[in-house]
Write a protein that holds these residues in place. Structure first.
Motif, PDB file in Angstrom:
ATOM      1  N   ALA A 260     -15.368  -2.896  -0.504  1.00 19.96           N
ATOM      2  CA  ALA A 260     -14.278  -3.849  -0.280  1.00 19.96           C
ATOM      3  C   ALA A 260     -12.957  -3.138  -0.028  1.00 19.96           C
ATOM      4  CB  ALA A 260     -14.156  -4.784  -1.483  1.00 19.96           C
ATOM      5  N   LEU A 261     -12.701  -2.063  -0.789  1.00 15.33           N
ATOM      6  CA  LEU A 261     -11.450  -1.326  -0.606  1.00 15.33           C
ATOM      7  C   LEU A 261     -11.435  -0.582   0.726  1.00 15.33           C
ATOM      8  CD1 LEU A 261     -10.955   0.056  -4.237  1.00 15.33           C
ATOM      9  CD2 LEU A 261      -9.776  -1.875  -3.146  1.00 15.33           C
ATOM     10  N   LEU A 262     -12.585  -0.067   1.145  1.00 20.96           N
ATOM     11  CA  LEU A 262     -12.651   0.571   2.457  1.00 20.96           C
ATOM     12  C   LEU A 262     -12.341  -0.428   3.563  1.00 20.96           C
ATOM     13  CD1 LEU A 262     -15.805   2.858   2.076  1.00 20.96           C
ATOM     14  CD2 LEU A 262     -13.451   3.625   2.449  1.00 20.96           C
ATOM     15  N   LEU A 263     -12.919  -1.612   3.468  1.00 13.79           N
ATOM     16  CA  LEU A 263     -12.641  -2.637   4.476  1.00 13.79           C
ATOM     17  C   LEU A 263     -11.165  -3.017   4.483  1.00 13.79           C
ATOM     18  CD1 LEU A 263     -15.748  -4.985   4.055  1.00 13.79           C
ATOM     19  CD2 LEU A 263     -15.207  -3.521   6.024  1.00 13.79           C
ATOM     20  N   ARG A 318       3.514  -0.908 -10.703  1.00  7.05           N
ATOM     21  CA  ARG A 318       3.017  -2.253 -10.986  1.00  7.05           C
ATOM     22  C   ARG A 318       3.468  -3.242  -9.910  1.00  7.05           C
ATOM     23  NH1 ARG A 318       4.543  -2.290 -15.660  1.00  7.05           N
ATOM     24  NH2 ARG A 318       2.591  -1.811 -16.726  1.00  7.05           N
ATOM     25  N   ALA A 319       4.729  -3.116  -9.477  1.00  3.33           N
ATOM     26  CA  ALA A 319       5.237  -4.010  -8.440  1.00  3.33           C
ATOM     27  C   ALA A 319       4.520  -3.770  -7.116  1.00  3.33           C
ATOM     28  CB  ALA A 319       6.739  -3.799  -8.269  1.00  3.33           C
ATOM     29  N   ARG A 320       4.253  -2.504  -6.808  1.00  8.24           N
ATOM     30  CA  ARG A 320       3.537  -2.201  -5.566  1.00  8.24           C
ATOM     31  C   ARG A 320       2.120  -2.765  -5.608  1.00  8.24           C
ATOM     32  NH1 ARG A 320       6.019   3.126  -6.144  1.00  8.24           N
ATOM     33  NH2 ARG A 320       4.000   3.994  -6.775  1.00  8.24           N
ATOM     34  N   ALA A 321       1.476  -2.702  -6.774  1.00 11.17           N
ATOM     35  CA  ALA A 321       0.127  -3.250  -6.902  1.00 11.17           C
ATOM     36  C   ALA A 321       0.126  -4.756  -6.667  1.00 11.17           C
ATOM     37  CB  ALA A 321      -0.442  -2.926  -8.281  1.00 11.17           C
ATOM     38  N   ARG A 322       1.139  -5.455  -7.208  1.00 15.01           N
ATOM     39  CA  ARG A 322       1.209  -6.899  -7.016  1.00 15.01           C
ATOM     40  C   ARG A 322       1.413  -7.277  -5.552  1.00 15.01           C
ATOM     41  NH1 ARG A 322       4.675  -7.020 -11.949  1.00 15.01           N
ATOM     42  NH2 ARG A 322       3.384  -7.770 -13.664  1.00 15.01           N
ATOM     43  N   SER A 359       2.943  -0.459   4.181  1.00 16.24           N
ATOM     44  CA  SER A 359       3.280  -0.187   2.785  1.00 16.24           C
ATOM     45  C   SER A 359       2.240  -0.759   1.818  1.00 16.24           C
ATOM     46  CB  SER A 359       4.667  -0.753   2.453  1.00 16.24           C
ATOM     47  OG  SER A 359       4.719  -2.139   2.712  1.00 16.24           O
ATOM     48  N   TYR A 360       1.346  -1.634   2.284  1.00 17.70           N
ATOM     49  CA  TYR A 360       0.304  -2.146   1.383  1.00 17.70           C
ATOM     50  C   TYR A 360      -0.620  -1.037   0.914  1.00 17.70           C
ATOM     51  CZ  TYR A 360      -3.824  -1.965   4.473  1.00 17.70           C
ATOM     52  OH  TYR A 360      -4.887  -1.557   5.240  1.00 17.70           O
ATOM     53  N   THR A 361      -0.667   0.073   1.644  1.00 20.49           N
ATOM     54  CA  THR A 361      -1.593   1.152   1.294  1.00 20.49           C
ATOM     55  C   THR A 361      -1.177   1.912   0.048  1.00 20.49           C
ATOM     56  OG1 THR A 361      -0.421   2.600   2.838  1.00 20.49           O
ATOM     57  CG2 THR A 361      -2.371   1.476   3.669  1.00 20.49           C
ATOM     58  N   LEU A 362       0.067   1.791  -0.396  1.00 18.92           N
ATOM     59  CA  LEU A 362       0.470   2.498  -1.616  1.00 18.92           C
ATOM     60  C   LEU A 362      -0.306   1.987  -2.824  1.00 18.92           C
ATOM     61  CD1 LEU A 362       3.106   2.914   0.333  1.00 18.92           C
ATOM     62  CD2 LEU A 362       4.165   3.623  -1.806  1.00 18.92           C
ATOM     63  N   GLY A 363      -0.440   0.667  -2.925  1.00 16.71           N
ATOM     64  CA  GLY A 363      -1.249   0.131  -4.014  1.00 16.71           C
ATOM     65  C   GLY A 363      -2.729   0.363  -3.796  1.00 16.71           C
ATOM     66  N   LEU A 364      -3.171   0.269  -2.545  1.00 17.11           N
ATOM     67  CA  LEU A 364      -4.585   0.459  -2.229  1.00 17.11           C
ATOM     68  C   LEU A 364      -5.055   1.863  -2.584  1.00 17.11           C
ATOM     69  CD1 LEU A 364      -7.242  -0.435  -0.889  1.00 17.11           C
ATOM     70  CD2 LEU A 364      -6.246   0.246   1.310  1.00 17.11           C
ATOM     71  N   ASP A 365      -4.237   2.870  -2.325  1.00 19.17           N
ATOM     72  CA  ASP A 365      -4.621   4.254  -2.637  1.00 19.17           C
ATOM     73  C   ASP A 365      -4.937   4.424  -4.119  1.00 19.17           C
ATOM     74  OD1 ASP A 365      -4.512   5.239  -0.083  1.00 19.17           O
ATOM     75  OD2 ASP A 365      -2.451   5.947  -0.225  1.00 19.17           O
ATOM     76  N   GLN A 366      -4.131   3.796  -4.976  1.00 20.31           N
ATOM     77  CA  GLN A 366      -4.365   3.929  -6.411  1.00 20.31           C
ATOM     78  C   GLN A 366      -5.690   3.282  -6.813  1.00 20.31           C
ATOM     79  OE1 GLN A 366      -2.395   5.647  -8.742  1.00 20.31           O
ATOM     80  NE2 GLN A 366      -4.299   5.344  -9.858  1.00 20.31           N
ATOM     81  N   TRP A 367      -5.965   2.117  -6.299  1.00 24.53           N
ATOM     82  CA  TRP A 367      -7.223   1.449  -6.628  1.00 24.53           C
ATOM     83  C   TRP A 367      -8.415   2.257  -6.138  1.00 24.53           C
ATOM     84  CZ3 TRP A 367      -5.504  -3.887  -4.267  1.00 24.53           C
ATOM     85  CH2 TRP A 367      -4.450  -4.397  -5.025  1.00 24.53           C
TER      86      TRP A 367
END
Length: 438
Positions: A260-263, A318-322, A359-367
């Motif tokens: 799912a994260l790769l997609l 935390r804000a980036r993840a949200r 910028s959505y990738t900043l949270g995605l990288d952590q997950w």
């Protein structure tokens, strides 16, 4: 390139904190201790990262300049616009092959050795392009080989950032810096390459790229630490490289959360590139000259760089993840604005907003780094890179095919609508896997 670290040498201190579930329920975010230490300044305080940064800046400029020089060289030899354009396409297509069949290299061998060897191979291939009398077919074949090395290098470097910076917020910001360099190098590299080609021959420009790759190899060899291969302790890995690579890819895709994260990393860029891919015919439809086309072409990179810097500097982990999932969906929407067939300035604004969605990738990288087992992290990063480049190339190709049958502005808007639907489906799956993982 970077090498595995000496197991007797402790890694540099990094921020560490217990993961906290983001408010979206989509994945974990770093805790308060990591947030206190986050920021680009903290990333550059790590000496090894400064070496990786210098290496990436050097080699990326060389790569962009070589693309222009090779395109001009092929055109001067063949007189064919199609073959000249193929030099750019062949920089994307082999990523899928290299990213699946060679992914195991990133985990089976010490990282620094892999990175340095990749740089040396890239330098050797660029040097071969300079040989007088080299036929066009051979030049394109060398370009394919160079592109196949790309995902191995990028995936190994991304995995090494986790060793250098840890798996917390510093890793996320380090990846952000790499993306900023890539976007900036495109802007600067095309300008520098164009100026160089006015003054010197394409083969001379290609020799400059050889120097940049050699410089990158030296920086990585002497600026990073030796680390052991990741796969040494991995149970049940096939002995042969091809089997190891395919087994690693299959294991990653079989994991519902990782899949799912790769997609989520692949689909938004696939649709976002549509307006950029069709910028030339769109500018022609509006009657814009070369200056107008140039402005449209820089819209996305400028938006991407600006958003990366602002989100990485001003928002907490935390804000980036949200914001990760909402921004991934919102990145599709500016393309819908092309349905109104905007003039230059509104179209430029739409392109900058679409670029800002990166910028959505900043949270995605952590997950992603939290979901992937350490012993196949290099393969995972290689697969992510290969899929990203392949889907972007596919998105550009499909947009071009659609524009043969429908007006350009409707194709771009349609890509925005279809992309929104597809990304919403992936977002729902990411949420479900986050809940399943607890």
């Amino acid at each position: 390139m970077s090498t595995p670290v000496d197991p007797a040498s402790p890694a540099p201190p990094v921020a560490s904190a217990a993961p906290v579930t983001a408010g979206t329920g989509a994945g974990p975010a770093a805790g308060p201790a990591a947030e206190a230490r986050s920021g680009y300044r903290a990333v550059f305080a790590v000496p090894e990262f400064r070496a990786v940064f210098a290496s990436h800046l050097t080699s990326m400029l060389g790569e962009v300049i070589s693309q222009i020089a090779l395109s001009v060289l092929v055109y001067r030899i063949s007189g064919s616009p199609l073959l000249s354009a193929l030099t750019f396409a062949l920089g994307l297509l082999p990523y899928l092959v290299g990213g699946t069949l060679l992914a195991g290299i990133a985990d089976r061998y010490p990282a620094r050795r892999v990175l340095v060897v990749c740089d040396l191979l890239a330098a050797g291939l660029a040097a071969a392009m300079v040989v007088p009398g080299m036929p066009v077919a051979a030049l394109l074949a060398l370009r394919c080989l160079s592109a196949a090395i790309g995902p191995v290098f990028s995936g190994t470097r991304a995995a090494t950032l986790g060793d250098i910076l840890g798996e917390g917020d510093l890793f996320v910001l380090g990846r952000s810096v790499i993306r900023i360099v890539s976007q900036s190098a495109q802007l600067a590299g095309f300008a520098v390459g164009g100026v160089l080609l006015v003054a010197v021959a394409p083969r001379t420009v290609l020799m400059i790229t050889v120097v940049t790759f050699l410089g990158s190899a030296l920086v990585l060899r002497f600026g990073t630490r030796r680390r052991p291969a990741r796969a040494a302790a991995a149970p049940g890995r096939p002995g042969r490289l091809l089997g190891s690579s395919l087994a690693g890819t299959a294991a990653l895709l079989a994991d519902r959360r990782i899949r799912a994260l790769l997609l989520l990393s692949w689909l938004p860029p696939m649709f976002v590139v549509a307006p950029e891919a069709l910028a030339t015919p769109y500018a022609d439809a509006l009657g814009l000259g070369p200056a107008g086309l140039g402005l449209l072409m820089v819209g996305m990179p400028v938006g991407a760089i600006t958003s990366e810097v602002l989100v990485g500097s001003l928002l907490s982990p935390r804000a980036r993840a949200r914001l990760t999932l909402p921004v991934a969906v919102a990145a599709m929407l500016p393309a819908v604005g092309f349905l109104a067939r905007p003039s230059l300035v509104p179209a430029l604004v739409c392109l900058m907003l679409a670029g800002a969605g990166i910028s959505y990738t900043l949270g995605l990288d952590q997950w992603f780094i939290e979901a992937v087992p350490d012993h196949i992290r290099g393969s995972a990063m290689t697969l992510m890179t290969a899929g990203l480049m392949t889907t972007q190339g596919l998105g550009m190709a499909l947009a071009g095919v659609a524009a043969e049958f429908w007006p350009v502005h409707r194709v771009v808007a349609g890509a925005g609508v279809l992309g929104t639907v597809c990304v919403l489906l992936v977002v729902a799956e990411v949420r479900r896997t986050a809940r399943a993982a607890g």
